[in-house]
Design an enzyme around this catalytic site. Structure first.
Site, PDB file in Angstrom:
ATOM      1  N   HIS A 152     -16.139   5.490  10.558  1.00  0.00           N
ATOM      2  CA  HIS A 152     -16.366   6.425   9.694  1.00  0.00           C
ATOM      3  C   HIS A 152     -17.979   6.928   9.698  1.00  0.00           C
ATOM      4  CE1 HIS A 152     -16.596   9.093   6.176  1.00  0.00           C
ATOM      5  NE2 HIS A 152     -15.256   9.079   6.207  1.00  0.00           N
ATOM      6  N   ASP A 183      -2.815  -8.928   9.806  1.00  0.00           N
ATOM      7  CA  ASP A 183      -1.907 -10.039   9.619  1.00  0.00           C
ATOM      8  C   ASP A 183      -0.393  -9.713  10.325  1.00  0.00           C
ATOM      9  OD1 ASP A 183      -3.763 -10.652   7.742  1.00  0.00           O
ATOM     10  OD2 ASP A 183      -2.577 -11.163   6.200  1.00  0.00           O
ATOM     11  N   GLY A 200       3.971   1.255   2.386  1.00  0.00           N
ATOM     12  CA  GLY A 200       4.902   0.172   1.929  1.00  0.00           C
ATOM     13  C   GLY A 200       5.796   0.617   0.651  1.00  0.00           C
ATOM     14  N   GLY A 226       0.945  -1.124   0.054  1.00  0.00           N
ATOM     15  CA  GLY A 226       0.134  -0.050   0.171  1.00  0.00           C
ATOM     16  C   GLY A 226       0.902   1.218  -0.016  1.00  0.00           C
ATOM     17  N   GLY A 227       0.220   2.474   0.428  1.00  0.00           N
ATOM     18  CA  GLY A 227       0.956   3.600   0.038  1.00  0.00           C
ATOM     19  C   GLY A 227       2.194   3.653   1.195  1.00  0.00           C
ATOM     20  N   SER A 258      -4.721   9.774   7.341  1.00  0.00           N
ATOM     21  CA  SER A 258      -4.009   8.577   6.898  1.00  0.00           C
ATOM     22  C   SER A 258      -3.136   8.516   6.031  1.00  0.00           C
ATOM     23  CB  SER A 258      -5.307   7.254   6.817  1.00  0.00           C
ATOM     24  OG  SER A 258      -5.853   7.792   5.609  1.00  0.00           O
ATOM     25  N   LEU A 259      -3.518   9.388   4.723  1.00  0.00           N
ATOM     26  CA  LEU A 259      -2.462   9.444   3.659  1.00  0.00           C
ATOM     27  C   LEU A 259      -1.295  10.215   3.972  1.00  0.00           C
ATOM     28  CD1 LEU A 259      -5.230   9.911   0.819  1.00  0.00           C
ATOM     29  CD2 LEU A 259      -4.061   7.597   1.600  1.00  0.00           C
ATOM     30  N   GLU A 288     -15.426  11.630   3.139  1.00  0.00           N
ATOM     31  CA  GLU A 288     -15.824  13.015   3.725  1.00  0.00           C
ATOM     32  C   GLU A 288     -15.666  14.053   2.898  1.00  0.00           C
ATOM     33  OE1 GLU A 288     -13.503  14.667   7.530  1.00  0.00           O
ATOM     34  OE2 GLU A 288     -14.124  12.544   7.960  1.00  0.00           O
ATOM     35  N   ARG A 320      -8.332   9.567  14.565  1.00  0.00           N
ATOM     36  CA  ARG A 320      -7.722  10.210  13.539  1.00  0.00           C
ATOM     37  C   ARG A 320      -8.592  11.272  12.692  1.00  0.00           C
ATOM     38  NH1 ARG A 320      -7.897   9.296   8.188  1.00  0.00           N
ATOM     39  NH2 ARG A 320      -9.018   7.126   8.071  1.00  0.00           N
ATOM     40  N   LEU A 336     -17.768   2.857   1.816  1.00  0.00           N
ATOM     41  CA  LEU A 336     -17.612   4.363   2.161  1.00  0.00           C
ATOM     42  C   LEU A 336     -17.928   5.400   1.014  1.00  0.00           C
ATOM     43  CD1 LEU A 336     -16.137   5.756   4.804  1.00  0.00           C
ATOM     44  CD2 LEU A 336     -14.315   6.003   3.476  1.00  0.00           C
ATOM     45  N   ARG A 362     -14.674  12.650  12.970  1.00  0.00           N
ATOM     46  CA  ARG A 362     -15.111  11.613  12.831  1.00  0.00           C
ATOM     47  C   ARG A 362     -15.967  10.860  14.069  1.00  0.00           C
ATOM     48  NH1 ARG A 362     -11.387   8.900   8.135  1.00  0.00           N
ATOM     49  NH2 ARG A 362     -11.868  10.291   6.646  1.00  0.00           N
ATOM     50  N   PHE A 395     -12.069  19.624   5.215  1.00  0.00           N
ATOM     51  CA  PHE A 395     -12.409  18.358   5.701  1.00  0.00           C
ATOM     52  C   PHE A 395     -12.666  18.327   7.117  1.00  0.00           C
ATOM     53  CE2 PHE A 395     -11.666  13.894   4.482  1.00  0.00           C
ATOM     54  CZ  PHE A 395     -11.710  13.886   3.025  1.00  0.00           C
ATOM     55  N   GLN A 399     -11.646   3.683  14.877  1.00  0.00           N
ATOM     56  CA  GLN A 399     -12.543   4.701  14.446  1.00  0.00           C
ATOM     57  C   GLN A 399     -13.825   4.237  13.451  1.00  0.00           C
ATOM     58  OE1 GLN A 399     -11.697   7.529  11.105  1.00  0.00           O
ATOM     59  NE2 GLN A 399     -11.244   8.923  12.798  1.00  0.00           N
ATOM     60  N   HIS A 425     -13.723   1.711  10.157  1.00  0.00           N
ATOM     61  CA  HIS A 425     -12.960   2.203   9.045  1.00  0.00           C
ATOM     62  C   HIS A 425     -11.685   2.047   9.375  1.00  0.00           C
ATOM     63  CE1 HIS A 425     -12.093   4.904   6.118  1.00  0.00           C
ATOM     64  NE2 HIS A 425     -11.587   5.844   6.729  1.00  0.00           N
TER      65      HIS A 425
END
Length: 579
Positions: free
Chosen positions: A241, A220, A19, A16-17, A398-399, A254, A393, A251, A285, A119, A239, A351
């Site tokens: 959402h 995992d 990694g 993912g982002g 997260s990003l 937001e 959060r 989802l 949230r 946001f 959390q 979420h």
């Protein structure tokens, strides 16, 4: 079982982002690295993130990193570590510019700068009003991050091992030696010898019945680390959402509320004015999710049922098509509704986990309240707990977490690898994993993994979700213990080796059970309400007793040990949270 051992300087588990960002950083250092993923990288769950990635660029209106840091601290209900949060806020600007230079297709202002939108929980002047801080690519921001970083990895010739399920973290003499993984296509086991390993394995939303998380998010990495003696931090904080599609959990970003969509109850009221008079629908949230549940409890759910409406009708079709195309398509596809003309039924959906594998600000996994590192072991993204998110959060964070701390982890790993001689690969590492896997694969009689998973998700949703009490959590703990006992007799009816997805799902169920146990035990222990952890029998935040992080160590037969780590406070003392 057939097996192969590979040798690399560093191994990244998860594509993912976080990694991929770490892999880009490592590959720039000229190191031999492998990225192991149980999915093809562009199918990773980062691609599901929709609305935006925060950075105080000030392109649309004035903004400062100090305001952003304050919002993140406040959003965390003052449990976030402020040294890490300051790093996040300051380095977010460089991280965004770097993504832009990599080719990320941001939406643009008329004069060509990166556009920004509002946001939830993001404000100007320390909470005085909402601010446009979220950089975005329509409502496909996470998808574009994933594609951009994957292209960079291809450019730098990163070696990928796709559809490999990691089974174990190999630790010898107090240092990490690599990992063992199962290749889905062949049924073979592979050892990956490395001087440093990064876990970026994502979250664990599949412990709940209604979730926005992909089927692959089964905790995992957290479970494997926990089984190897690493504590899990702040697992009580999960959390929900506010705006998942009713009954499905899919989802609706937001970004919809950032563009002006409004929550309405059965009376048609914009009810968030009662709960958050300043930010209304753009409060944090946890605040919005509890408000929705409160409206439902008090009989103002739509038609007396357990959902409310999200109203897009006043936005106009042009805004929906240009800025919210995915949200619009989801509503049309899954509900058969036109959001430009009709109200959309939504309910809170599981979420994001704020807790995870404890790390320092360079991604090093730590073993205790003194931040003692496990040499060679790193974590980043949702699998990790830095902690910048604390008890809750903020949207878009997260990003930012992925790119800021993925980059920092990659840099520190590269330095560690250059200075370390590594640990010899243990000759018995694959045999241990093979014994566990084969004993599971050969079991033909016993419990169904699907039935156990369904029971787990139901009890966690019913007893350990938005609202909790001692009684509900005790029930969840008892249920999880019983399900873990049933799992000891789980059967795998498919004996094949190639693409044995039943075996893979059974392994994932074991991880889910471990993570669910950690959530429930931690939630039972924390006798206060803070952020996403809301104890109705302890409805007040208690900074005197509970301004600290939970470290949960796995014990035999449920005999867990709990330690505590102080919250790092630099500038912002805990205050009452008002939105």
């Amino acid at each position: 079982m057939p097996s192969t051992v590979h040798a690399f300087d560093a191994v990244v588990v998860g594509a993912g982002g976080a990694g991929l960002r770490a892999a880009v950083e490592l590959s720039r250092q000229g190191l031999r690295i492998a990225v192991i993923s149980k999915l093809y990288p562009t199918r990773s769950h980062t691609g599901a993130a929709q609305g935006g990635i925060a950075a105080p660029l000030g392109n649309v209106e004035e903004d400062r990193w100090e305001w952003y840091a304050f919002d993140t601290v406040k959003g965390s209900d003052y449990l976030g570590d402020q040294d890490a949060i300051e790093i996040l806020a300051r380095e977010s600007v460089d991280a965004i510019i770097e993504l832009e230079h990599m080719g990320f297709p941001f939406n643009r202002t008329p004069d060509g700068r990166i556009d920004q939108r509002r946001f939830g929980g993001h404000t100007r002047e320390y909470g005085q009003g909402p601010v446009r801080r979220a950089c975005y690519a329509a409502d496909r921001t996470g998808h574009m991050i994933l594609q951009t970083l994957f292209q960079q990895c291809v450019k730098h010739e990163v070696r990928f091992f796709n559809e490999f399920q990691v089974l174990d973290l190999v630790v010898r003499d107090g240092r990490v030696a690599g990992v063992v993984a199962y290749e889905l296509a062949t049924g073979e086991l592979h050892g990956f010898s490395a001087r440093a390993v990064l876990f970026a394995t994502g979250g664990y939303g599949r412990v709940f019945k209604i979730t926005s998380n992909a089927h692959s998010l089964t905790g995992d990495g957290l479970a494997i680390a926990w089984r190897r003696g690493v504590p899990l931090e702040d697992m009580e904080f999960y959390q929900f959402h506010p705006t998942g599609i009713y009954k499905m959990g899919i989802l609706l970003s937001e970004a919809a509320r950032g563009e002006g969509a409004i929550l309405r109850n059965d009376k048609g009221e914009r009810f968030m004015e009662r709960y958050a008079p300043t930010l209304k629908d753009l409060a944090a949230r946890d605040v919005v999710s509890r408000a929705i549940h409160q409206e439902i409890r008090e009989g103002r759910g739509i038609g007396g049922r357990d959902f409310v409406h999200l109203d897009f009708r006043h936005l106009g079709r042009e805004v929906l098509e240009k800025k919210l195309p995915d949200v619009t398509e989801f509503v049309q596809t899954y509900l058969g509704l036109d959001p430009a003309e009709e109200l959309v039924p939504i309910q809170p959906t599981a979420h994001y986990g704020m807790g995870g594998i404890p790390t320092d600000v360079d991604g090093r996994v730590v073993l205790d309240e003194r931040n003692t590192p496990l040499p060679g072991f790193y974590a980043a993204g949702e699998a990790a707990c830095v902690s910048v998110h604390g008890a809750n959060r903020l949207g878009t964070n997260s990003l930012v977490d992925l790119v800021v701390f993925g980059r920092r982890a990659g840099r520190h790993m590269a330095a560690f690898v250059r200075e370390s001689d590594g640990v010899p690969w243990p000759s018995d590492a694959i045999a241990e994993a093979a014994d566990r896997l084969e004993s599971l694969r050969r079991r033909r009689e016993g419990q169904s993994a699907a039935e156990i998973r369904e029971a787990l998700q139901t009890t966690m949703m019913r007893h350990a979700s938005v609202f909790r009490t001692k009684e509900s959590l005790e029930r969840a703990r008892q249920d999880v213990a019983e399900l873990k006992e049933r799992y000891q007799r789980v059967r795998v009816s498919d004996p094949s080796r190639r693409y044995n997805t039943e075996l893979l799902e059974t392994l994932e169920l074991g991880y889910l059970l471990d993570v669910a146990e950690a959530v429930v035990v931690s939630a039972l222990n924390r006798t206060e309400s803070r952020g996403a952890h809301w104890r109705e029998d302890h409805p007040r935040r208690d900074d005197t007793a509970w301004l600290k992080h939970t470290l949960l160590y796995r014990g035999e037969d449920g005999d867990h040990r709990i330690a505590y780590k102080p919250v790092v406070i630099t500038h912002f003392q805990p205050q009452e949270r008002k939105y």
